[in-house]
Design a protein around this motif. Sequence first.
Motif, PDB file in Angstrom:
ATOM      1  N   ALA A 206       0.840  -1.209   0.000  1.00 14.72           N
ATOM      2  CA  ALA A 206       0.000   0.000   0.000  1.00 14.72           C
ATOM      3  C   ALA A 206       0.871   1.254   0.000  1.00 14.72           C
ATOM      4  CB  ALA A 206      -0.932  -0.013   1.201  1.00 14.72           C
ATOM      5  N   GLY A 207       2.003   1.194   0.711  1.00 12.57           N
ATOM      6  CA  GLY A 207       2.921   2.329   0.736  1.00 12.57           C
ATOM      7  C   GLY A 207       3.522   2.609  -0.625  1.00 12.57           C
ATOM      8  N   GLY A 208       3.831   1.565  -1.369  1.00 14.51           N
ATOM      9  CA  GLY A 208       4.333   1.749  -2.730  1.00 14.51           C
ATOM     10  C   GLY A 208       3.303   2.424  -3.619  1.00 14.51           C
ATOM     11  N   LEU A 209       2.056   1.992  -3.495  1.00 15.35           N
ATOM     12  CA  LEU A 209       0.987   2.618  -4.268  1.00 15.35           C
ATOM     13  C   LEU A 209       0.781   4.068  -3.849  1.00 15.35           C
ATOM     14  CD1 LEU A 209      -1.537  -0.349  -4.294  1.00 15.35           C
ATOM     15  CD2 LEU A 209      -0.082   0.427  -6.166  1.00 15.35           C
ATOM     16  N   LEU A 210       0.794   4.312  -2.529  1.00 13.08           N
ATOM     17  CA  LEU A 210       0.650   5.679  -2.029  1.00 13.08           C
ATOM     18  C   LEU A 210       1.810   6.551  -2.487  1.00 13.08           C
ATOM     19  CD1 LEU A 210      -0.747   7.804  -0.219  1.00 13.08           C
ATOM     20  CD2 LEU A 210       0.649   6.927   1.667  1.00 13.08           C
ATOM     21  N   GLY A 211       3.032   6.027  -2.382  1.00 14.50           N
ATOM     22  CA  GLY A 211       4.199   6.782  -2.808  1.00 14.50           C
ATOM     23  C   GLY A 211       4.162   7.110  -4.296  1.00 14.50           C
ATOM     24  N   GLY A 212       3.753   6.152  -5.112  1.00 16.95           N
ATOM     25  CA  GLY A 212       3.626   6.401  -6.542  1.00 16.95           C
ATOM     26  C   GLY A 212       2.571   7.445  -6.848  1.00 16.95           C
ATOM     27  N   PHE A 213       1.451   7.379  -6.137  1.00 14.49           N
ATOM     28  CA  PHE A 213       0.385   8.360  -6.319  1.00 14.49           C
ATOM     29  C   PHE A 213       0.862   9.754  -5.912  1.00 14.49           C
ATOM     30  CE2 PHE A 213      -3.098  10.744  -4.294  1.00 14.49           C
ATOM     31  CZ  PHE A 213      -3.902  10.939  -5.399  1.00 14.49           C
ATOM     32  N   LEU A 214       1.518   9.855  -4.739  1.00 14.01           N
ATOM     33  CA  LEU A 214       2.006  11.153  -4.271  1.00 14.01           C
ATOM     34  C   LEU A 214       3.072  11.720  -5.205  1.00 14.01           C
ATOM     35  CD1 LEU A 214       2.226  10.581  -0.405  1.00 14.01           C
ATOM     36  CD2 LEU A 214       0.532  11.919  -1.677  1.00 14.01           C
TER      37      LEU A 214
ATOM     38  N   VAL B 162       5.641  13.373 -11.639  1.00 12.75           N
ATOM     39  CA  VAL B 162       6.496  12.354 -12.247  1.00 12.75           C
ATOM     40  C   VAL B 162       5.889  10.987 -12.016  1.00 12.75           C
ATOM     41  CG1 VAL B 162       8.611  13.702 -11.984  1.00 12.75           C
ATOM     42  CG2 VAL B 162       7.936  12.137 -10.178  1.00 12.75           C
ATOM     43  N   ASP B 163       6.257  10.049 -12.876  1.00 19.72           N
ATOM     44  CA  ASP B 163       5.832   8.674 -12.692  1.00 19.72           C
ATOM     45  C   ASP B 163       6.838   8.003 -11.785  1.00 19.72           C
ATOM     46  OD1 ASP B 163       4.522   6.306 -12.865  1.00 19.72           O
ATOM     47  OD2 ASP B 163       5.112   5.854 -14.915  1.00 19.72           O
ATOM     48  N   SER B 164       6.496   7.859 -10.506  1.00 22.45           N
ATOM     49  CA  SER B 164       7.433   7.367  -9.494  1.00 22.45           C
ATOM     50  C   SER B 164       7.626   5.858  -9.543  1.00 22.45           C
ATOM     51  CB  SER B 164       6.937   7.749  -8.096  1.00 22.45           C
ATOM     52  OG  SER B 164       6.820   9.127  -7.999  1.00 22.45           O
ATOM     53  N   VAL B 165       6.722   5.164 -10.192  1.00 23.26           N
ATOM     54  CA  VAL B 165       6.808   3.720 -10.206  1.00 23.26           C
ATOM     55  C   VAL B 165       7.138   3.273 -11.635  1.00 23.26           C
ATOM     56  CG1 VAL B 165       5.622   1.584  -9.618  1.00 23.26           C
ATOM     57  CG2 VAL B 165       5.100   3.655  -8.361  1.00 23.26           C
ATOM     58  N   ASP B 166       8.454   3.262 -11.931  1.00 24.14           N
ATOM     59  CA  ASP B 166       8.902   2.952 -13.288  1.00 24.14           C
ATOM     60  C   ASP B 166       9.222   1.481 -13.489  1.00 24.14           C
ATOM     61  OD1 ASP B 166       8.696   5.580 -14.145  1.00 24.14           O
ATOM     62  OD2 ASP B 166      10.684   6.065 -13.400  1.00 24.14           O
ATOM     63  N   GLY B 167       9.785   0.831 -12.508  1.00 26.63           N
ATOM     64  CA  GLY B 167      10.142  -0.571 -12.650  1.00 26.63           C
ATOM     65  C   GLY B 167      10.800  -1.081 -11.385  1.00 26.63           C
ATOM     66  N   PHE B 168      10.967  -2.383 -11.304  1.00 25.31           N
ATOM     67  CA  PHE B 168      11.496  -3.015 -10.103  1.00 25.31           C
ATOM     68  C   PHE B 168      12.882  -2.509  -9.745  1.00 25.31           C
ATOM     69  CE2 PHE B 168      13.549  -6.405  -7.690  1.00 25.31           C
ATOM     70  CZ  PHE B 168      12.589  -6.676  -6.732  1.00 25.31           C
TER      71      PHE B 168
ATOM     72  N   GLU C 136      14.305   0.377 -10.583  1.00 29.49           N
ATOM     73  CA  GLU C 136      14.440   1.840 -10.610  1.00 29.49           C
ATOM     74  C   GLU C 136      14.429   2.394  -9.195  1.00 29.49           C
ATOM     75  OE1 GLU C 136      14.933   3.687 -13.349  1.00 29.49           O
ATOM     76  OE2 GLU C 136      14.892   1.871 -14.566  1.00 29.49           O
ATOM     77  N   ILE C 137      15.341   3.306  -8.918  1.00 30.37           N
ATOM     78  CA  ILE C 137      15.449   3.893  -7.571  1.00 30.37           C
ATOM     79  C   ILE C 137      14.176   4.653  -7.201  1.00 30.37           C
ATOM     80  CG2 ILE C 137      16.601   6.023  -8.300  1.00 30.37           C
ATOM     81  CD1 ILE C 137      17.481   4.052  -5.148  1.00 30.37           C
ATOM     82  N   SER C 138      13.529   5.265  -8.176  1.00 25.85           N
ATOM     83  CA  SER C 138      12.308   6.026  -7.884  1.00 25.85           C
ATOM     84  C   SER C 138      11.197   5.113  -7.359  1.00 25.85           C
ATOM     85  CB  SER C 138      11.836   6.782  -9.128  1.00 25.85           C
ATOM     86  OG  SER C 138      11.512   5.889 -10.170  1.00 25.85           O
ATOM     87  N   THR C 139      11.152   3.894  -7.856  1.00 25.48           N
ATOM     88  CA  THR C 139      10.157   2.933  -7.369  1.00 25.48           C
ATOM     89  C   THR C 139      10.386   2.635  -5.895  1.00 25.48           C
ATOM     90  OG1 THR C 139       9.964   1.935  -9.549  1.00 25.48           O
ATOM     91  CG2 THR C 139       9.253   0.594  -7.681  1.00 25.48           C
ATOM     92  N   TRP C 140      11.633   2.399  -5.530  1.00 27.19           N
ATOM     93  CA  TRP C 140      11.971   2.049  -4.149  1.00 27.19           C
ATOM     94  C   TRP C 140      11.791   3.225  -3.216  1.00 27.19           C
ATOM     95  CZ3 TRP C 140      12.533  -2.767  -2.492  1.00 27.19           C
ATOM     96  CH2 TRP C 140      12.675  -3.747  -3.469  1.00 27.19           C
ATOM     97  N   VAL C 141      12.197   4.425  -3.649  1.00 29.52           N
ATOM     98  CA  VAL C 141      12.023   5.616  -2.804  1.00 29.52           C
ATOM     99  C   VAL C 141      10.537   5.860  -2.570  1.00 29.52           C
ATOM    100  CG1 VAL C 141      12.309   8.132  -2.718  1.00 29.52           C
ATOM    101  CG2 VAL C 141      14.215   6.677  -3.437  1.00 29.52           C
ATOM    102  N   ALA C 142       9.742   5.771  -3.628  1.00 29.25           N
ATOM    103  CA  ALA C 142       8.296   5.973  -3.488  1.00 29.25           C
ATOM    104  C   ALA C 142       7.689   4.945  -2.547  1.00 29.25           C
ATOM    105  CB  ALA C 142       7.620   5.898  -4.860  1.00 29.25           C
ATOM    106  N   ALA C 143       8.092   3.682  -2.689  1.00 31.60           N
ATOM    107  CA  ALA C 143       7.545   2.624  -1.835  1.00 31.60           C
ATOM    108  C   ALA C 143       7.945   2.825  -0.380  1.00 31.60           C
ATOM    109  CB  ALA C 143       8.013   1.255  -2.333  1.00 31.60           C
TER     110      ALA C 143
END
Length: 99
Positions: A45-53, A60-66, A68-75
Motif C-alpha cells: 500500500a505504501g508503494g501505491l501511495l508513494g507512486g500516487f504522491l 512524475v511517474d514514481s513507479v517505473d520498474g522493479f 528503478e530507484i524512484s520505485t523504491w524511494v516511493a515505496a
Amino acid sequence: MTDWRSIVGIIAWILIGLIAGAIAKALMPGKDPGGLIITMLIGIAGGLLGGFLGKVVFGVDSVDGFFEISTWVAAIVGSVILLALYRLVTGNRHSHRHA
C-alpha cells in the motif's frame, strides 16, 4: 489466459512491499502489533501511495520498474507514512492500561 508478465508484476510488488515495509519499520523503530503479513501489506500500500504522491505532488511517474530507484524511494516513503498512520490508529488501543 493470464499473461505471465502480470503474474511477475504481482510477485514484484509483493517483494517490493515486503522489503519497503521492513525498511520503513527499520527507519521507525518501535513495537508494532503487526507481523510479516502486516509489514508486507503496509509496504504494498505504501508503494501505491508513494507512486500516487509522486505523480500528484511532483508530476512524475514514481513507479517505473522493479530496479528503478524512484520505485523504491516511493515505496519506502509511502510505507513510512502508512506505518506512522497505522501506529496512530492501533497504538492508542495497546497503550491504555487500567488499574
